[in-house]
Motif scaffolding. Structure first.
Motif, PDB file in Angstrom:
ATOM      1  N   GLU A 385      -1.041   0.757  -8.956  1.00  0.00           N
ATOM      2  CA  GLU A 385      -0.763   0.622  -7.526  1.00  0.00           C
ATOM      3  C   GLU A 385       0.625   0.040  -7.327  1.00  0.00           C
ATOM      4  OE1 GLU A 385      -2.931  -1.282  -3.550  1.00  0.00           O
ATOM      5  OE2 GLU A 385      -3.883  -1.363  -5.524  1.00  0.00           O
ATOM      6  N   ARG A 386       1.345   0.557  -6.372  1.00  0.00           N
ATOM      7  CA  ARG A 386       2.724   0.145  -6.138  1.00  0.00           C
ATOM      8  C   ARG A 386       2.785  -1.259  -5.557  1.00  0.00           C
ATOM      9  NH1 ARG A 386       4.064   0.352  -0.736  1.00  0.00           N
ATOM     10  NH2 ARG A 386       6.282   0.331  -1.244  1.00  0.00           N
ATOM     11  N   LYS A 387       3.925  -1.888  -5.757  1.00  0.00           N
ATOM     12  CA  LYS A 387       4.172  -3.206  -5.179  1.00  0.00           C
ATOM     13  C   LYS A 387       4.392  -3.068  -3.671  1.00  0.00           C
ATOM     14  CE  LYS A 387       7.453  -7.033  -5.147  1.00  0.00           C
ATOM     15  NZ  LYS A 387       7.585  -6.931  -3.682  1.00  0.00           N
ATOM     16  N   ARG A 393       3.109  -8.851  -5.977  1.00  0.00           N
ATOM     17  CA  ARG A 393       2.789  -7.628  -6.701  1.00  0.00           C
ATOM     18  C   ARG A 393       1.982  -6.720  -5.771  1.00  0.00           C
ATOM     19  NH1 ARG A 393       2.049 -11.167 -11.231  1.00  0.00           N
ATOM     20  NH2 ARG A 393      -0.222 -11.193 -10.915  1.00  0.00           N
ATOM     21  N   ALA A 394       1.220  -5.803  -6.365  1.00  0.00           N
ATOM     22  CA  ALA A 394       0.468  -4.842  -5.551  1.00  0.00           C
ATOM     23  C   ALA A 394      -0.558  -5.526  -4.664  1.00  0.00           C
ATOM     24  CB  ALA A 394      -0.212  -3.822  -6.454  1.00  0.00           C
TER      25      ALA A 394
END
Length: 403
Positions: A385-387, A393-394
């Motif tokens: 999962e993207r930040k 973070r995510a």
């Protein structure tokens, strides 16, 4: 004794009220009938037909208020359905004229194609797209009257408000008890054999959803009721001789669509030495893999020019060898794999998927279906999962400080 005392009383009443003897005898007959009758109200003599209610009287044709209300609602619903069907027929003829087709032979498939052509929609869910179907297919079926003209219910579970649903639950409980008794009988007679297939096979099917169950019972089912239904039916399937009730159980199960790779499976190829082999490709996250499997071999595994120790983690090695263990082919086939991109976990997943796809050409269709049900032929689409902006973070957030 009662008659003589009655005559004395009525003889005195006749002098005071100036009535005749015939009137006294008539009253006596009614009093004697009342003294010997067990009902609350007196029944007139057989000869007296003037006071008996006829079949044409309002009392004989009395209808309960519940039935009157139901008949009124049913009449309104029938009128509503008639209007909807008339509008549907008119709309179908107009749609056929627009498409230049014959209205009399314009079927539902033609209607669906016309709606898709005239009203294109980019909605992903097909249920959200415009449809034009017969009113009987869209409007829910109304439940018939559950009581008679006198207001008395037909079903003994009427006052549960869900008689059809609880009838199914009751039947399932009774069948479960009967299966237990049958199992005890078989054990007592010494005929109970665990090696035989006595439980119902549930592979390739699942329980119907709550919406379908509501259509069967024509009643509103809550999530709690549906969970109770699934629990009870699963308990029935777990009985030792549940195969005897297969017809009842399969009424509430839906067969899964077979989505195996039977159409995409290619026949195995033959190399120069005469051994059959097959190639397969797989992917996981950003990793890709290409695997070649020989049908006959000694269990040799080669990954990027090295052996299975290319993956240091034991869980990654087990993931790669699981398809061979599932098909009982450990030490019987040779594998040569090439993988790139991603990390060790992603590469192991890609090699596993490529290996499973290659093995499909070396087994029969039933085994391929078993592999699909075990999840060996399913591409794992999960990714990191993207930040998120404003977060560490995510999912993780920055430490919040009041001051």
């Amino acid at each position: 004794m009662a008659a003589s005392s009655g005559r004395v009383v009525f003889s005195k009443l006749s002098r005071c009220l100036n009535v005749t003897a015939s009137c006294v005898d008539c009253v006596l007959q009614r009093c004697l009938y009342c003294s010997t009758s067990t009902t609350t109200y007196a029944k007139p003599p057989l000869g007296d037909t003037q006071n008996q209610p006829s079949s044409d009287s309002p009392r004989a044709k009395k209808i309960s208020k519940a039935m009157l209300a139901y008949l009124e609602r049913a009449k309104e619903h029938d009128k509503f359905m008639t209007n909807e069907i008339d509008e549907y027929e008119i709309g179908k003829r107009h749609l056929a004229n627009i498409m230049g087709a014959d209205p009399d032979s314009f079927g539902q498939e033609d209607i669906d194609r016309a709606i898709e052509y005239l009203l294109p929609s980019g909605l992903y869910d097909k249920k959200a797209r415009p449809v034009f179907k017969h009113p009987e297919e869209i409007i829910p079926v109304r439940k018939a009257a559950q009581f008679g003209m006198d207001g008395r219910p037909f079903h003994y579970l009427f006052y549960t408000m869900k008689p059809n649903f609880y009838q199914i639950m009751h039947e399932a409980a009774v069948k479960s008890d009967s299966l237990k008794q049958y199992e005890d009988t078989m054990i007592g007679q010494g005929h109970h054999d665990h090696s035989q297939q006595t439980k119902i096979p549930l592979d390739g099917s699942e329980w119907i959803d709550r919406y379908r169950l509501e259509q069967i019972v024509i009643e509103k089912i809550t999530e709690k009721n549906y969970n109770q239904f699934v629990t009870l039916m699963s308990r029935l399937c777990g009985e030792a001789y549940s195969l005897r009730e297969q017809e009842f159980i399969m009424r509430f199960r839906r067969k899964l669509d077979i989505q195996s790779y039977t159409e995409d499976i290619k026949p195995p190829m033959v190399d120069e030495s005469g051994r059959r082999y097959m190639d397969g490709e797989g992917q996981r996250k950003t990793a890709t893999a290409s695997v070649r499997v020989w049908e006959t071999g000694t269990g040799l595994v080669t990954i990027n020019g090295t052996d299975l120790l290319y993956f240091r983690n034991i869980y990654e090695r087990e993931a790669i060898m699981f398809p061979l263990q599932f098909l009982n082919k450990l030490g019987r086939v040779d594998i040569e794999a090439t993988t790139e991109g991603g990390g060790p976990s992603a590469q192991a997943g890609a090699v596993r998927l490529a290996l499973s796809r290659a093995l499909c050409s070396l087994v029969d269709k039933e085994t391929v279906e078993r592999m699909r049900l075990a999840g060996l032929l399913t591409w794992d689409v999960r990714k990191k999962e993207r930040k998120k902006p404003g977060q560490k973070r995510a999912r993780k957030k920055f430490t919040w400080k009041k001051r």
